[in-house]
Motif scaffolding. Sequence first.
Motif, mmCIF file in Angstrom:
data_model
loop_
_atom_site.group_PDB
_atom_site.id
_atom_site.type_symbol
_atom_site.label_atom_id
_atom_site.label_comp_id
_atom_site.label_asym_id
_atom_site.label_seq_id
_atom_site.Cartn_x
_atom_site.Cartn_y
_atom_site.Cartn_z
ATOM 1 N N ALA A 1 0.826 -1.206 0.000
ATOM 2 C CA ALA A 1 0.000 0.000 0.000
ATOM 3 C C ALA A 1 0.861 1.256 0.000
ATOM 4 C CB ALA A 1 -0.939 -0.009 1.211
ATOM 5 N N GLU A 2 1.988 1.225 0.722
ATOM 6 C CA GLU A 2 2.888 2.379 0.759
ATOM 7 C C GLU A 2 3.548 2.595 -0.603
ATOM 8 O OE1 GLU A 2 4.885 5.665 2.317
ATOM 9 O OE2 GLU A 2 3.148 4.518 3.005
ATOM 10 N N VAL A 3 3.977 1.511 -1.227
ATOM 11 C CA VAL A 3 4.588 1.627 -2.562
ATOM 12 C C VAL A 3 3.589 2.203 -3.558
ATOM 13 C CG1 VAL A 3 5.547 0.313 -4.491
ATOM 14 C CG2 VAL A 3 6.247 -0.221 -2.162
ATOM 15 N N THR A 4 2.363 1.685 -3.537
ATOM 16 C CA THR A 4 1.340 2.162 -4.465
ATOM 17 C C THR A 4 0.976 3.608 -4.189
ATOM 18 O OG1 THR A 4 0.456 -0.099 -4.531
ATOM 19 C CG2 THR A 4 -0.922 1.649 -5.431
ATOM 20 N N ARG A 5 0.912 3.974 -2.922
ATOM 21 C CA ARG A 5 0.567 5.357 -2.566
ATOM 22 C C ARG A 5 1.609 6.329 -3.091
ATOM 23 N NH1 ARG A 5 2.061 8.922 1.055
ATOM 24 N NH2 ARG A 5 3.479 7.432 2.042
ATOM 25 N N LEU A 6 2.887 5.990 -2.977
ATOM 26 C CA LEU A 6 3.941 6.876 -3.481
ATOM 27 C C LEU A 6 3.831 7.061 -4.997
ATOM 28 C CD1 LEU A 6 7.007 5.621 -1.381
ATOM 29 C CD2 LEU A 6 5.692 7.727 -1.069
ATOM 30 N N LEU A 7 3.512 5.977 -5.697
ATOM 31 C CA LEU A 7 3.353 6.085 -7.150
ATOM 32 C C LEU A 7 2.145 6.950 -7.510
ATOM 33 C CD1 LEU A 7 4.105 2.411 -8.276
ATOM 34 C CD2 LEU A 7 5.556 4.414 -8.606
ATOM 35 N N LEU A 8 1.051 6.789 -6.776
ATOM 36 C CA LEU A 8 -0.145 7.578 -7.065
ATOM 37 C C LEU A 8 0.066 9.053 -6.762
ATOM 38 C CD1 LEU A 8 -2.905 5.192 -5.647
ATOM 39 C CD2 LEU A 8 -2.310 5.581 -8.044
ATOM 40 N N GLU A 9 0.824 9.359 -5.729
ATOM 41 C CA GLU A 9 1.112 10.762 -5.419
ATOM 42 C C GLU A 9 1.983 11.404 -6.494
ATOM 43 O OE1 GLU A 9 2.787 10.677 -1.543
ATOM 44 O OE2 GLU A 9 0.836 10.643 -0.506
ATOM 45 N N GLY A 10 2.695 10.572 -7.265
ATOM 46 C CA GLY A 10 3.501 11.105 -8.363
ATOM 47 C C GLY A 10 2.672 11.620 -9.528
ATOM 48 N N ILE A 11 1.345 11.394 -9.512
ATOM 49 C CA ILE A 11 0.476 11.916 -10.560
ATOM 50 C C ILE A 11 0.533 13.442 -10.588
ATOM 51 C CG2 ILE A 11 -1.935 12.132 -11.273
ATOM 52 C CD1 ILE A 11 -0.767 9.479 -11.984
ATOM 53 N N SER A 12 0.754 14.069 -9.440
ATOM 54 C CA SER A 12 0.869 15.534 -9.415
ATOM 55 C C SER A 12 2.047 15.997 -10.263
ATOM 56 C CB SER A 12 1.027 16.015 -7.966
ATOM 57 O OG SER A 12 -0.102 15.669 -7.191
ATOM 58 N N SER A 13 3.162 15.301 -10.162
ATOM 59 C CA SER A 13 4.319 15.637 -11.005
ATOM 60 C C SER A 13 4.010 15.402 -12.478
ATOM 61 C CB SER A 13 5.529 14.803 -10.579
ATOM 62 O OG SER A 13 5.869 15.042 -9.227
ATOM 63 N N THR A 14 3.213 14.376 -12.754
ATOM 64 C CA THR A 14 2.805 14.114 -14.134
ATOM 65 C C THR A 14 1.989 15.267 -14.690
ATOM 66 O OG1 THR A 14 2.778 11.724 -13.736
ATOM 67 C CG2 THR A 14 1.519 12.540 -15.619
ATOM 68 N N HIS A 15 1.088 15.826 -13.883
ATOM 69 C CA HIS A 15 0.294 16.967 -14.329
ATOM 70 C C HIS A 15 1.188 18.166 -14.636
ATOM 71 C CE1 HIS A 15 -3.823 15.587 -12.514
ATOM 72 N NE2 HIS A 15 -3.298 14.729 -13.378
ATOM 73 N N VAL A 16 2.184 18.397 -13.811
ATOM 74 C CA VAL A 16 3.099 19.518 -14.047
ATOM 75 C C VAL A 16 3.853 19.318 -15.357
ATOM 76 C CG1 VAL A 16 5.150 20.713 -13.174
ATOM 77 C CG2 VAL A 16 3.331 20.030 -11.594
ATOM 78 N N ASN A 17 4.303 18.100 -15.602
ATOM 79 C CA ASN A 17 5.034 17.806 -16.833
ATOM 80 C C ASN A 17 4.136 17.955 -18.060
ATOM 81 O OD1 ASN A 17 7.196 16.835 -18.492
ATOM 82 N ND2 ASN A 17 6.254 14.819 -18.492
ATOM 83 N N HIS A 18 2.898 17.469 -17.964
ATOM 84 C CA HIS A 18 1.974 17.586 -19.091
ATOM 85 C C HIS A 18 1.577 19.037 -19.336
ATOM 86 C CE1 HIS A 18 0.557 13.096 -18.919
ATOM 87 N NE2 HIS A 18 1.832 13.248 -19.183
ATOM 88 N N LEU A 19 1.520 19.838 -18.275
ATOM 89 C CA LEU A 19 1.238 21.267 -18.450
ATOM 90 C C LEU A 19 2.335 21.941 -19.256
ATOM 91 C CD1 LEU A 19 -0.261 23.910 -17.880
ATOM 92 C CD2 LEU A 19 0.914 23.995 -15.658
ATOM 93 N N ARG A 20 3.584 21.629 -18.945
ATOM 94 C CA ARG A 20 4.706 22.197 -19.696
ATOM 95 C C ARG A 20 4.649 21.750 -21.154
ATOM 96 N NH1 ARG A 20 9.220 20.030 -21.263
ATOM 97 N NH2 ARG A 20 8.877 18.171 -19.980
ATOM 98 N N CYS A 21 4.340 20.488 -21.384
ATOM 99 C CA CYS A 21 4.252 19.981 -22.757
ATOM 100 C C CYS A 21 3.102 20.643 -23.512
ATOM 101 C CB CYS A 21 4.061 18.462 -22.742
ATOM 102 S SG CYS A 21 5.448 17.552 -22.014
ATOM 103 N N LEU A 22 2.004 20.907 -22.818
ATOM 104 C CA LEU A 22 0.870 21.561 -23.453
ATOM 105 C C LEU A 22 1.231 22.977 -23.895
ATOM 106 C CD1 LEU A 22 -2.127 21.478 -24.224
ATOM 107 C CD2 LEU A 22 -2.659 22.249 -21.898
ATOM 108 N N CYS A 23 1.968 23.694 -23.064
ATOM 109 C CA CYS A 23 2.415 25.049 -23.435
ATOM 110 C C CYS A 23 3.339 25.002 -24.654
ATOM 111 C CB CYS A 23 3.121 25.713 -22.256
ATOM 112 S SG CYS A 23 2.034 26.073 -20.846
ATOM 113 N N GLU A 24 4.204 23.999 -24.715
ATOM 114 C CA GLU A 24 5.083 23.863 -25.877
ATOM 115 C C GLU A 24 4.282 23.535 -27.136
ATOM 116 O OE1 GLU A 24 8.077 21.006 -24.990
ATOM 117 O OE2 GLU A 24 9.016 22.210 -23.408
ATOM 118 N N PHE A 25 3.232 22.757 -26.988
ATOM 119 C CA PHE A 25 2.379 22.435 -28.133
ATOM 120 C C PHE A 25 1.688 23.690 -28.661
ATOM 121 C CE2 PHE A 25 -1.934 20.975 -29.545
ATOM 122 C CZ PHE A 25 -1.519 20.422 -30.738
#
Length: 388
Positions: free
Chosen positions: A235-259
Amino acid sequence: MDFNVRKLASDAGVFFSRAVQEYYRLSVLLLQFTEEKLGQAEKTELDTHFENLLSRADCTKNWTEKIYRQTEVLLQPNPGSRIEEYLYEKLDRKVPPRATNGEILGQFMLEAAKEFGPGTPYGSTLIKVGDCQRRLGGAEREFLQTSSISFLTPLRNFLEGDWRTISKEQRLLENRRLDLDACKARLKKAKAAEAKAAAAPDFQETRPRNYVLSASASAAEHELRVAQTEFDRQAEVTRLLLEGISSTHVNHLRCLCEFVEAQTVYYNQCHKYMQELQKELGRRCPDSLEVNSHAVGSPTDPSAFLPLNSPSPDTDVLQIEEVQPPASGTRKAKVLYAYDAGDSSELSLLADELITVYTVPGMDSDWLIGERGNQKGKVPVTYLELLS
């Protein structure tokens, strides 16, 4: 040879033993899962924060897939080309270079100009428009490459990389939860059997039976502790991976601006190329393509293909030298675009210059007489801004 046969038999025995054990484990998990769905067994619930993380991750995955697929359609509307690129990617081969539609059209126009004659009005115009189409196609190619690298690739990497890892850990967590629930059920049954035996003792076999039930309960408790530890760790391993979705949103936001930036550059280039083409052509295209739509003669009648502002063969040509400006009615006009005179009766214009204009009876409403010093000639009204 005898040694190899024995080794093969031994390996086969181990394989079948593990297969039976795995089958038994999956059967227990399936039974436990079925009982949970029917409300006959206890289910270990996850905390609210964890459930929110799971919901947010699923939402991110679903919308990322939709945005990725539709962006593919936007960049490559041809489904056949998309399938071809997909096959090349799966075969780990480089996609061969493919000309854009604009580049193909431009090439056709240039080849047609060679056939019609580069010196003819139509041929020279085809060369200019074809070259512009090729530049538009090149700008489109750069836009497709930039968008694929800066936007599509990060989205695909998330779906095929990070999300697959998250899904794998989620499935493993679900298995750990089912194991934990099974251990809880076994311990509950062992405790119930032990309590029942204590309430109704059998004096002949009290000690052996109580000993067996107590040992069974102790084993169930040990299995429960192990299952709980494995579940908490997963559960701890999965929780850490799920919390990384916030970083994914930040990365996709940067990619969207470049697009968006790539789209802006692309459309600005297209606008610039078309403005340059329009200035090069001037009024040549309307004069050469505008046909006398009111002509009712035979298709082979040359008068049917004269421009609207061209004099009829049966009428006298306006003699500019004989035109005199009226006593009143002359106005100043500012030239909006440069204009090259089509014949000796017209006056060439330079952008932003000021000239004197006036009209004469019987003259086409699309034209005025323009004067600049000692020069005089017809000028198109659409190229002028009349000043008061």
